[in-house]
Design a protein around this motif. Sequence first.
Motif, PDB file in Angstrom:
ATOM      1  N   TYR A   8       0.836  -1.203   0.000  1.00  0.00           N
ATOM      2  CA  TYR A   8       0.000   0.000   0.000  1.00  0.00           C
ATOM      3  C   TYR A   8       0.869   1.251   0.000  1.00  0.00           C
ATOM      4  N   TRP A   9       1.890   1.209   0.841  1.00  0.00           N
ATOM      5  CA  TRP A   9       2.778   2.361   0.967  1.00  0.00           C
ATOM      6  C   TRP A   9       3.503   2.629  -0.344  1.00  0.00           C
ATOM      7  N   LEU A  29       1.184   4.312  -2.899  1.00  0.00           N
ATOM      8  CA  LEU A  29       0.691   5.660  -2.576  1.00  0.00           C
ATOM      9  C   LEU A  29       1.236   6.762  -3.481  1.00  0.00           C
ATOM     10  N   GLU A  52      -0.330   8.183  -6.796  1.00  0.00           N
ATOM     11  CA  GLU A  52      -1.605   8.904  -6.730  1.00  0.00           C
ATOM     12  C   GLU A  52      -1.841   9.801  -7.934  1.00  0.00           C
ATOM     13  N   ARG A  69      -5.628   2.718  -8.540  1.00  0.00           N
ATOM     14  CA  ARG A  69      -4.443   2.681  -7.691  1.00  0.00           C
ATOM     15  C   ARG A  69      -4.658   1.736  -6.522  1.00  0.00           C
ATOM     16  N   ASN A  70      -5.848   1.808  -5.936  1.00  0.00           N
ATOM     17  CA  ASN A  70      -6.119   0.929  -4.811  1.00  0.00           C
ATOM     18  C   ASN A  70      -6.106  -0.531  -5.229  1.00  0.00           C
ATOM     19  N   GLY A  94      -0.605   7.018   5.227  1.00  0.00           N
ATOM     20  CA  GLY A  94      -1.304   5.741   5.294  1.00  0.00           C
ATOM     21  C   GLY A  94      -0.710   4.800   6.313  1.00  0.00           C
ATOM     22  N   VAL A  95       0.619   4.831   6.423  1.00  0.00           N
ATOM     23  CA  VAL A  95       1.259   3.894   7.335  1.00  0.00           C
ATOM     24  C   VAL A  95       0.925   4.248   8.779  1.00  0.00           C
ATOM     25  N   ILE A 141      -7.021   0.986   2.662  1.00  0.00           N
ATOM     26  CA  ILE A 141      -6.467   0.961   1.318  1.00  0.00           C
ATOM     27  C   ILE A 141      -7.530   1.313   0.281  1.00  0.00           C
ATOM     28  N   LEU A 142      -8.686   0.705   0.434  1.00  0.00           N
ATOM     29  CA  LEU A 142      -9.666   0.811  -0.648  1.00  0.00           C
ATOM     30  C   LEU A 142     -10.656   1.941  -0.451  1.00  0.00           C
ATOM     31  N   ALA A 197      -7.093   9.244   0.046  1.00  0.00           N
ATOM     32  CA  ALA A 197      -5.768   9.559   0.583  1.00  0.00           C
ATOM     33  C   ALA A 197      -5.420  11.016   0.258  1.00  0.00           C
TER      34      ALA A 197
END
Lengths: 227, 659, 307
Positions: free
Chosen positions: A116-117, A120, A123, A131-132, B417-418, C302-303, C307
């Motif tokens: 996930y990181w 990111l 984006e 992206r997800n 996010g982390v 995540i989904l 973000a």
Amino acid sequence: MNLTQLSLPEQAIFVLAALVLLVSFILLSQTRLTAAIHAFAWQGALVAVVAALVGWVGADAHLYLSAGLTLALKALLIPWMLHRLVRRLDMDAEREALVHPALVALTGTLLVVFAYWLVLPLERLAVTDTRNLLAISLATVLMGFWMLVVRAQAVAQVLGFMSIENGLFLGAVAATRGMPLVVELGVAFDVLVAMILFGVFFFQIRESIDSLDTDRLDRLAETEEEA
Amino acid sequence: MPAILAPILALLSAAGALAGARGLRLLGFPLFGLAGLAAILSGLGHLLDPTPWSLVLPMGLPWLHWHLRLDTLGGVLFLLIGLVTLAVALYGPGYVREFEHGRSRPEALALFGGLFLAGMLLVVLADDAFAFMVAWELMSLSSYFLVTYRHDQAANRRAGFLYLLMAHIGGLSILLGFAVLAAFAGGFDFAAMRAAEVPLAWRTIAFSLAFLGFGMKAGLVPLHAWLPEAHPVAPSHVSALMSGVMLKVAVYGFVRMTFDLVGGVHWGWGVAVLITGSVSALLGVLYALMQHDLKRLLAYHSVENIGIVFIGLGLALVFFGTGHPVLGALGLVAALYHTLNHALFKALLFLGAGAVLHATHERDMEHMGGLLKAMPWTGGFFLVGCIAIAALPPFNGFVSEWLTFQAALQAWVLDSGVLRVLLPVSAAMLALTGALAAACFVKVYGVAFLGLPRGRHVRKAREVGLGMRLGQGLLALACLAFGILPTVVAGLLAGVPRQLMGTGLPEAGAQGWLWLTPISPATASYAAPLVVLGLALAWAIAALWLRRGEVREVSRCEPWDCGFSRPGPGMQYTATAFAQPIRRVFGMLFQIDEGMRGEQGRQRFHLQVGDRFWGWLYLPVERLVNAAARRVTFLQAGRLRAYLGWSLGTLLVLLWVAA
Amino acid sequence: MQLALVVAGAPLLAGWVKSVKARLQNRRGPGPLQPYRDLRKLFMKQVLVADSASIVFRAAPYVVFTSTLLATAAVPLAVRDLPTAPVADIMVVVGLLALGRFFLALAGMDVGTAFGGMGASREMLISALAEPATLMAIFTLTMSAHSTNLSTVVGFQLTQGLVLHPSYLFALMGLVLVAVAETGRIPVDNPATHLELTMVHEAMILEYSGRHLALMEWAAWLKLTLYGVLIANVFFPWGIGETTDPGAFGIGLAVIVAKLALLGLALAVSETVLAKMRLFRVPQYLNLAFLFALLGMLSFLILEVAA
């Protein structure tokens, strides 16, 4: 991105993608071979449905074809072949013990966070929802790789390898709405050939070391005689 | 009330040592109690009225007089120290009576107890690095003498030495941290440090040094090893002061240094604090579960609770560092609340353990049992402490953990996010810790106070005297009050972030004193008084409704024995057996030595559960130090002139460096 | 009002599960009303207390019952806007249940027999391992609703309409596993067993009789209902009354009864097909629950979060 802004099929894509990840975890911690093969078949089916749904949402006809191909190959043919192999090698009931199941699963979640990181920063490149999905597919790839590391059993390792391929396919579907058909056909063919080769290898390994535990391959090392 | 009164009274109580063996009881403890009362009053005063009080004492270095200052943060600590001290003063006279005829002299307890208290109060009052370090060392040294009070036993001397060693390493680290700040501030007083502009890299260094030094004193994993050795061997009322208060002074030092003096917090620090805190909390409770020495178990629980405090502080750092001051204030308030709570219930539990020790001369839980019947008051107060430390409503431990959870739940506001993943995971560890703590105190209470007596001493146990009961009762009452009136307490504590960081908790008490709403009423609310009221009402209705009719009376019979012989005390589940499933599940975290020993027919089961950190951290360090020491032994030639030659050489080198 | 309904209805759910289970096993079990008869019988009986028991033993049934009762009061049943909901959010509900469990375990240890201690030890292990999974599942829910108040969470779900959340799916799975463990059902514990070595909950209440036993049993049923209502209303809130007028209340009540009946059916089926597992398999089971909840959290982050 807000889920409420998406249509129902798009939400379903996410749910299914999350389920693909779940199956990865199941594969990781499932110690019985036959059950693991079933889990792998489910993963293939899920990936196929995701591909079909993506095709439906984006009105991409050729994705149906890839979806059908995936379904046939990964959800039906390869699991069936593996099953037959396992039966012929008399390993139906065989199970291998993981040393620290909790630790293995926890590392898996760390890999997910890591994936996930990694994704990111993309984006600004891609639309958020793909992206997800990309994060999920990358996580699936990493989990497959992790499975290769923690499992000593050759058949389980093949499953890990195949689930890497599942992850890659999912990523391709998510990022670029699928690869060109020629490439996909090629990959599918490769996978099939690989499977057949694996089958041959299994018999060979078994002949030479009397087990499918790849940790014992070190017997073949030349240094052994010296030691 | 001038805040300086409390340490003066504490120093006076040290003078109780002059009055001979009974001076401690007749003079020392009353003055101790007065000091506690003075601390409570001035602490409360500063919580209600946030104007800081300050004073310059014409003491210390000629160019640096002692600066003293009491602000809201200090007020919290004064309140905490005062409450525990007051309870200890009530409790002490009864407890130390037996020491008057022992080999160790109670004068030492009076002298060092008074100095210890004065040291802690002065640490909180200090407003320059010099006074802070002097007071800090006063606290450390006098507590060393308290730990080694029963120095006739080798184990106590060893524990005391370990404590002294680690306290000094920690003190050194703190000193270096101050040095970094002083270099930029150009002075040792805190006002200059606050005003100084320090670049981030140096701020981080100062923070790390403070974290190491204060963390060592507070007993964070992996620097906790001295704590379960030192706290249990001190007399129980001192253990209560050490575990309940001294650790909190270390937390105070960390908060003062990080939030106030260093300032400009970075979220990365928060991550470090958060992870260390979570690990401390979890490992602390797991190690505690394996103990069957009551006081040692409580000491390990201090590691756990300090970990919880640092989880709150870590959350505060993360939120302040990412620009969410209100949430940061929430984290800080949660941490301070838990600091206060832990002081109360840990002191209560140590006093309870002391009462049991006093009545039975027994610290090993495997020999206890059924104490509730012999000691109903102590048993009741101890139960309050158990419920509070297990973080169950409606007592105070629950409120602070609830606030910590609420702070962690706001992780979604963060951009990274982390971090958003990290915060819930540490909250999950906090949840596991809380549940394990509940398991641990079921074990403690079930084995020690319930069931049947397992030993001879325990069967003859009698309730302790009035003073000892009063001391425990005061703390139990405080636990309940802090649990039922969380809005009032949180409102008072919110003054600390308001003064240090400029942000309070605007919403916490907005709905009146009944409702605690840390962020907004829609997000979360907790009405502790109503919960208590509901519990009481439901209980009353159930009891009244069931007690009517003719089958009211309860008759006694023997317990169910499966048709065999009557169950005896030896058949009960022991503390070790209780913890066995958990020992198996978390086996890899312990150094377990388990098996059967002895010849055929006379085999005995033996079990030794050790702390892994000894093998991982301390023994290698010890080996390293020993190896280094062997290297330099060639200097020890034994000739006097050679030594003098080395001294001369050193002097020359130093002069050369200075020039 | 709502509370009284839950309290009165809780034995019915337990009886329903029991009778469905009997049917599935080709037995003619007792009717769904049997628990009420049991309660009445127990309330009439005289109380026997072991002579080694202390005051904790006698107070425990009341504590267990009242804390469970209070926890139930905070969970919306038929209408969303519960006046008692703000008193205790979901964390307090978890805390109150923990309080009940604490006293239950203490009561088990009080008499001084081996069974009580064994049950208490096991119960505390199971609950300790279930706690992080519970919290994680709750976190997933409350983070998307930005609230820990159950009324608000349910309201958020309703206004959102039908949205497929992968995170909710995982949280649901995790919470179901936890609920099974916490309420002492197969495969973690068997409420019907009286075989000493396999008991957990039953071992702790072995010494109870008369009205004490009745309260303990009732509290256990209440807890089962609480988890059922929680799962039904938080994950499938449709049909719950928005206002407190009698019409909406009636509809909401009918819907929740139907939902609970379905859940009970599912529970009975799963109890029939599953076997009780060894105690040392339970950590793996709860690990799985935690993994589900963690995955829910991850897929939420995540989904689903911008973000």
